[in-house]
Scaffold this motif. Structure first.
Motif, PDB file in Angstrom:
ATOM      1  N   ASN A   1      -1.608   1.691   5.980  1.00 12.86           N
ATOM      2  CA  ASN A   1      -1.807   0.701   4.790  1.00 12.86           C
ATOM      3  C   ASN A   1      -0.608  -0.010   4.576  1.00 12.86           C
ATOM      4  O   ASN A   1      -0.050  -0.555   3.603  1.00 12.86           O
TER       5      ASN A   1
ATOM      6  N   VAL B   1      -3.121  -5.988  -0.359  1.00 14.95           N
ATOM      7  CA  VAL B   1      -4.798  -5.635  -0.665  1.00 14.95           C
ATOM      8  C   VAL B   1      -5.541  -6.866  -1.309  1.00 14.95           C
ATOM      9  O   VAL B   1      -5.068  -7.684  -1.659  1.00 14.95           O
TER      10      VAL B   1
ATOM     11  N   LYS C   1      -4.700   6.649  -3.060  1.00 10.87           N
ATOM     12  CA  LYS C   1      -6.035   5.726  -2.874  1.00 10.87           C
ATOM     13  C   LYS C   1      -6.931   6.641  -3.644  1.00 10.87           C
ATOM     14  O   LYS C   1      -7.429   7.858  -3.038  1.00 10.87           O
TER      15      LYS C   1
ATOM     16  N   ASP D   1      -7.386   0.545  -4.239  1.00 10.48           N
ATOM     17  CA  ASP D   1      -6.824   0.147  -2.920  1.00 10.48           C
ATOM     18  C   ASP D   1      -5.422   0.225  -2.979  1.00 10.48           C
ATOM     19  O   ASP D   1      -5.142  -0.476  -4.080  1.00 10.48           O
TER      20      ASP D   1
END
Ligand code: ZN
Length: 159
Positions: free
Chosen positions: A21, A26, A81, A58
């Motif tokens: 990530n 996002v 998450k 997210d």
């Protein structure tokens, strides 16, 4: 017998080298924050989307830091998450205990975050491990922003 310490080290190295990530904000972020740990030089920006039910749908991070801060941010994004704001804070409190005094409650399963247990033997590294968490908590405590113009909240690690 598996050497737990070695296993933990492998996970931290893996996430430090190949953070998850990472490197993009996002989509439709409605909260953001920027953290700085002057002691080590770690800097990161976290973007999140918190949905109408108060769930972190997210989150992602970007920036540059040492292996510990990068690995911690990477594992944090995987852990948070899908969690609610309340759950996220509980996990943070437990994680904070884990890396400072080692007094964790059995009620909260930290899962892969337990790889950071060894950090408390290195007080200078505690700030590296907690930077992403302090940064994300600041974003979670802030009011939601418009997805068109998210401005990161600044956090300087001082603990
Ligand atoms: Zn660091």
């Amino acid at each position: 017998m598996i050497d737990l310490r070695e296993l933990y080290q492998d996970i931290i190295l893996d996430h430090g080298k190949h953070p998850r990530n990472f490197g993009r904000p996002v989509v439709n972020a409605n909260r953001a924050s920027r953290g700085h740990n002057p002691l080590c030089g770690d800097k990161l920006t976290i973007t999140l989307h918190v949905d109408d039910n108060g769930t972190i749908s997210d989150l992602a991070f970007d920036g540059a830091g040492c292996a510990i801060s990068t690995a911690s941010a990477s594992l944090m994004t995987e852990t948070l998450k899908g969690k609610s704001l309340g759950e996220a804070k509980t996990i943070f409190e437990q994680f904070h205990h884990l890396v400072t005094d080692g007094e964790c409650s059995d009620d909260v399963d930290l899962g892969s975050l337990e790889v950071f247990a060894g950090v408390r033997e290195f007080p200078v590294r505690v700030k590296c491990a907690t930077l992403a968490w302090h940064t994300v908590v600041a974003a979670l405590d802030s009011p939601p922003q418009s997805t068109d113009s998210v401005a990161p909240i600044s956090v300087v690690s001082t603990e």
